[in-house]
Motif scaffolding. Structure first.
Motif, PDB file in Angstrom:
ATOM      1  N   VAL A 187       0.826  -1.219   0.000  1.00  0.00           N
ATOM      2  CA  VAL A 187       0.000   0.000   0.000  1.00  0.00           C
ATOM      3  C   VAL A 187       0.854   1.261   0.000  1.00  0.00           C
ATOM      4  O   VAL A 187       0.328   2.362   0.049  1.00  0.00           O
ATOM      5  N   GLY A 188       2.171   1.068  -0.030  1.00  0.00           N
ATOM      6  CA  GLY A 188       3.070   2.211  -0.187  1.00  0.00           C
ATOM      7  C   GLY A 188       3.555   2.858   1.094  1.00  0.00           C
ATOM      8  O   GLY A 188       4.229   3.882   1.037  1.00  0.00           O
ATOM      9  N   LEU A 189       3.228   2.298   2.248  1.00  0.00           N
ATOM     10  CA  LEU A 189       3.668   2.915   3.504  1.00  0.00           C
ATOM     11  C   LEU A 189       5.114   2.570   3.850  1.00  0.00           C
ATOM     12  O   LEU A 189       5.750   3.284   4.617  1.00  0.00           O
ATOM     13  N   LEU A 190       5.617   1.482   3.268  1.00  0.00           N
ATOM     14  CA  LEU A 190       7.017   1.099   3.451  1.00  0.00           C
ATOM     15  C   LEU A 190       7.672   0.964   2.089  1.00  0.00           C
ATOM     16  O   LEU A 190       7.013   0.633   1.108  1.00  0.00           O
ATOM     17  N   ARG A 191       8.972   1.193   2.067  1.00  0.00           N
ATOM     18  CA  ARG A 191       9.773   0.940   0.873  1.00  0.00           C
ATOM     19  C   ARG A 191      10.660  -0.257   1.148  1.00  0.00           C
ATOM     20  O   ARG A 191      11.277  -0.341   2.205  1.00  0.00           O
ATOM     21  N   ALA A 192      10.714  -1.163   0.209  1.00  0.00           N
ATOM     22  CA  ALA A 192      11.554  -2.349   0.323  1.00  0.00           C
ATOM     23  C   ALA A 192      12.815  -2.143  -0.510  1.00  0.00           C
ATOM     24  O   ALA A 192      12.758  -1.609  -1.610  1.00  0.00           O
ATOM     25  N   LYS A 193      13.952  -2.576   0.049  1.00  0.00           N
ATOM     26  CA  LYS A 193      15.228  -2.451  -0.655  1.00  0.00           C
ATOM     27  C   LYS A 193      15.987  -3.761  -0.516  1.00  0.00           C
ATOM     28  O   LYS A 193      16.164  -4.265   0.589  1.00  0.00           O
ATOM     29  N   LYS A 194      16.410  -4.304  -1.637  1.00  0.00           N
ATOM     30  CA  LYS A 194      17.208  -5.523  -1.623  1.00  0.00           C
ATOM     31  C   LYS A 194      18.674  -5.161  -1.437  1.00  0.00           C
ATOM     32  O   LYS A 194      19.194  -4.282  -2.109  1.00  0.00           O
ATOM     33  N   VAL A 195      19.310  -5.839  -0.503  1.00  0.00           N
ATOM     34  CA  VAL A 195      20.753  -5.742  -0.301  1.00  0.00           C
ATOM     35  C   VAL A 195      21.246  -7.181  -0.293  1.00  0.00           C
ATOM     36  O   VAL A 195      20.971  -7.925   0.661  1.00  0.00           O
ATOM     37  N   GLY A 196      21.893  -7.577  -1.366  1.00  0.00           N
ATOM     38  CA  GLY A 196      22.251  -8.976  -1.511  1.00  0.00           C
ATOM     39  C   GLY A 196      20.982  -9.797  -1.670  1.00  0.00           C
ATOM     40  O   GLY A 196      20.125  -9.481  -2.485  1.00  0.00           O
ATOM     41  N   ARG A 197      20.845 -10.833  -0.852  1.00  0.00           N
ATOM     42  CA  ARG A 197      19.655 -11.676  -0.919  1.00  0.00           C
ATOM     43  C   ARG A 197      18.606 -11.290   0.105  1.00  0.00           C
ATOM     44  O   ARG A 197      17.548 -11.902   0.192  1.00  0.00           O
TER      45      ARG A 197
END
Length: 95
Positions: free
Chosen positions: A63-73
């Motif tokens: 719903v856009g309240l958090l941002r997800a970021k991949k760092v490695g796996r």
């Protein structure tokens, strides 16, 4: 999202991520503020399994309240302050 089961836990997540340094130990692979907090740390803090924590995080990110970021796996989550302010504004206007 706001009325379903687990709402209190999702609100806790949003509150803890407001100041992640105060609520989580340092991480080896990612900065708490710049990258966000990992699923494992949030699961431990919530006292739930990784799968349950991931469900909450995916919903909040969806719903856009958090941002997800991949760092490695691994995936790390942080608040999207702009989107949170936008949603808050809708509620203040009597959405």
């Amino acid at each position: 999202m706001l009325k379903g089961p687990g709402n209190g836990q999702r609100l806790d997540i949003l509150e803890w991520l407001r100041n992640p340094v105060a609520h989580f130990p340092p991480q080896r692979r990612a900065d708490l503020v710049e990258d966000g907090v990992g699923t494992d740390a949030l699961a431990v803090k919530l006292g739930v399994s990784r799968a349950v924590a991931r469900t909450h995080l995916d919903l909040l990110a969806g719903v856009g309240l958090l941002r997800a970021k991949k760092v490695g796996r691994r995936t790390y989550y942080r608040r999207d302050e702009y989107r949170i302010a936008e949603v808050s504004n809708y509620f203040e206007k009597g959405w």
